[in-house]
Design an enzyme around this catalytic site. Structure first.
Site, PDB file in Angstrom:
ATOM      1  N   MET A  13      -8.419  25.234  33.743  1.00 54.02           N
ATOM      2  CA  MET A  13      -9.198  24.183  33.118  1.00 54.02           C
ATOM      3  C   MET A  13      -9.467  23.102  34.144  1.00 54.02           C
ATOM      4  SD  MET A  13      -9.665  21.186  31.255  1.00 54.02           S
ATOM      5  CE  MET A  13      -8.054  20.458  31.304  1.00 54.02           C
ATOM      6  N   CYS A  14     -10.652  22.524  34.061  1.00 48.12           N
ATOM      7  CA  CYS A  14     -11.051  21.571  35.092  1.00 48.12           C
ATOM      8  C   CYS A  14     -11.866  20.438  34.498  1.00 48.12           C
ATOM      9  CB  CYS A  14     -11.896  22.266  36.162  1.00 48.12           C
ATOM     10  SG  CYS A  14     -11.119  23.731  36.869  1.00 48.12           S
TER      11      CYS A  14
END
Length: 632
Positions: free
Chosen positions: A1-2
């Site tokens: 996740m970013c």
């Protein structure tokens, strides 16, 4: 996740090498493992790319990723299926490798049509000056856009800023397909043309109609210098799920012989349905596909593999890598039970249970002051941790303010799971939130994450999920109560179950007024709007803690399987509450050995956690929420 972001400017006087500080801060909270910024300039435009990575898979790959041809890629997603990613590989690099080998638009669309899993992305092709971006079919990853009339610039970002008044100018990128814009042409014409490559419709004859509807919907709230048009070649992405089965039942359901529907319903009632061979087979197939979806979401995580056996046996020696948003209801119980099958046995699972203080007078029954002050083996929460000392929980001392329905069913669910697998460490995290803490953190953090959504329901759900995902509360184990903060980076959510399996009361109302056909249309609408109604908000709220939301019920294979079934095999609303809604999931729970939780009626999170009762009691869920507004 970013946390991913791309800021595009077309006028030299507005070129900047940096993003605004508060936007960078919000992005960095989503990706604490790595932060990097990259500047791309042309004669007539400038792009600032910013990537902030939460490392969960393979080799840590900093973003933005840049190729030999100066192409740039930002990826906020997970490839769970569709294209091959080995356990030791990083999907960001794999996706960029595939993109770099694409020769034309069709190749790019073919690639994204294959990917199964949540994603949002930005891809800059230097040679053609094209910028591609978009979200997956369900919109499971947040992506916002902001267009500035002042300098005809625009920005794409996982999350918006905190500046009062400015956050409301951002809107969610519709999950209608993938967009492409020509930055060089935009800089010359001073107008941004977004070409849409929509998801393909059910039948060929509806493609044009669906595309026109998408264009109208997307264009509605955009400034005049921005336009959305269909791509000239008429290219589409392929739908990742099969169409919804719209078959209407010709004959009334034949109940298994000897079935007596008691009120309240019993587990034996559900077991009678499983005596039907076809129904049992359908339930088994559902369990298989859902179990695989959970397995994909709890595997391939960085784990403590170097602990000695003796150290692993110590309480708290191993960190939990996976948490479940946990109410004790059938959705979260089934997810917890399936996660138990696929997570190493010596690894705890965190069950995150949130409660908001009710207005009844506080009574601490026999709370032990010595226990409260003793040093525990758990981490002591920071100043922003949930609740003061008086909110400590445990069977030995309960603050009645937090004895909300979800706490009661959560504790009951914990006992079921402990009975099903006593070898597992189940960390039941009691997250207690006072009115003062709710108001303070809503103002400081949560309202900016919920926006651009703005209803009372968005406020209630957004706040409840934010506190739950933070995971700071109290843990009761072996008679001791200790403060605790969940270390899990993956948070499983049950969203998607109610939408597909007629779990909401509005489904029953629609069925009673418009019959089976009306119910099918309601289910179709629920799934169609889930990207704009729920998922972007939940991704922003959970991601703010440097954690990743994962939604097994929205796995493409799970949705396709459920879509293939006639509606009466998923839910039968001629049956009473606690059986009829989410019937197939209740039967799956029975097959997993769960007991009381299989019969619990649906209770919305805002009511089960009691957040809906904390402030204004006479609001409607659809009302605009004043508490979410930012004032200069």
């Amino acid at each position: 996740m970013c946390g991913i972001c791309c800021s595009v400017s077309f006028s030299v006087e507005h070129f900047s090498k940096d993003l605004k500080e508060d936007l960078l801060y919000n992005l960095s909270r989503r990706g604490p493992s790595s932060s990097k910024q990259l500047l791309k300039s042309s004669v007539s435009y400038q792009c600032v790319f910013s990537g902030h990575v939460l490392h969960l898979r393979g080799v840590l790959t900093a973003q933005p990723v840049e190729g030999e041809r100066e192409d740039v890629f930002l990826w906020n997603g997970e490839v769970f299926s569709g294209i091959k990613v080995e356990a030791e590989e990083n999907d960001t690099q794999i996706m960029f490798n595939y993109l770099s080998s694409c020769k034309n638009e069709s190749d790019i669309l073919s690639l994204f049509s294959k990917v199964q899993g949540p994603w949002s992305f930005m891809y800059y092709q230097a040679s053609s000056h094209h910028l591609w971006f978009g979200r997956d079919f369900f919109g499971r990853r947040s992506l916002l856009w902001h267009f500035s009339n002042l300098d005809k610039s625009f920005c794409l970002s996982s999350v918006g800023p905190q500046i009062p008044g400015e956050a409301s100018q951002w809107q969610e990128v519709p999950a209608s397909g993938i967009f492409r814009t020509d930055l060089k042409s935009a800089s010359i014409s001073k107008s941004v043309v977004l070409k849409l490559y929509p998801w393909q419709s059910v039948s060929g004859e509806n493609v044009i109609k669906e595309c026109v509807n998408s264009l109208i919907q997307v264009s509605a709230d955009l400034p005049t210098f921005v336009s959305v048009v269909a791509n000239e070649a008429g290219l589409h992405l392929k739908d990742p799920v099969v169409p919804l089965n719209r078959t209407l039942r010709q004959a009334p359901l034949e109940m298994p012989r000897g079935t007596i529907i008691s009120v309240p319903p019993t587990r034996e009632t559900l077991q009678m349905f499983l005596t039907d061979r076809h129904m049992k087979e359908v339930v088994q197939q559902f369990l298989e596909v859902l179990s695989l979806a959970v397995q994909r979401r709890v595997s391939c995580l960085p784990r403590d593999t170097n602990l000695t056996p003796s150290a692993a046996l110590e309480m708290g020696a191993r960190r939990a890598n996976v948490a479940v948003l946990f109410s004790g209801g059938v959705d979260s119980m089934v997810l917890a039970a399936l996660a138990d099958l696929h997570i190493p046995l010596d690894e705890p699972i965190d069950l995150l249970n949130v409660a908001f203080a009710t207005k009844e007078k506080t009574v601490l029954a026999g709370f032990n002051q010595k226990r409260k002050n003793q040093k525990s083996r758990y981490e002591t929460p920071s100043k922003e941790s949930s609740g003061d000392d008086a909110t400590g929980g445990g069977d030995g001392g309960v603050d009645r303010r937090f004895g909300v329905p979800d706490r009661v069913t959560g504790r009951a669910g914990l006992k079921e799971l402990q009975a099903a697998n006593p070898s597992r460490i189940w960390n039941f995290v009691e997250i207690n939130v006072s009115l003062e803490e709710l108001q303070e953190l809503r103002r400081a953090r949560i309202r900016h994450l919920v926006q651009p959504l703005d209803t009372v329901l968005d406020d209630s759900i957004g706040c409840a999920v934010w506190f739950a995902a933070r995971g700071a509360g109290w843990l009761v184990a072996h008679g001791d109560t200790g403060s605790y903060r969940s270390s899990a980076k993956v948070v499983l959510s049950g969203i998607g179950a109610d939408e597909q399996l007629a779990g909401y009361s509005r489904h029953r109302v629609r069925f009673q007024t418009h019959g089976m056909e009306g119910l099918i249309k309601e289910i179709e609408m629920e799934l169609g709007r889930i990207s704009s109604r729920n998922l972007g908000r939940d991704d922003r709220v959970i991601g703010d803690h440097g954690k990743e939301a994962r939604f097994p019920f929205l796995d493409e294979n799970v949705v396709s399987f459920l879509n293939s079934l006639p509606v009466w095999e998923k839910a039968d609303l001629t049956l009473p509450r606690g059986i009829g809604e989410k019937l197939i999931l209740r039967l799956a729970a029975v097959e997993l050995g769960l007991t009381t939780s299989a019969l619990l009626p649906k209770r919305a999170m805002q009511f089960g956690s009691r957040i809906a009762k904390m402030e204004k009691n006479h609001e409607k869920a659809s009302d605009k929420c004043e508490r979410l507004k930012s004032f200069p």
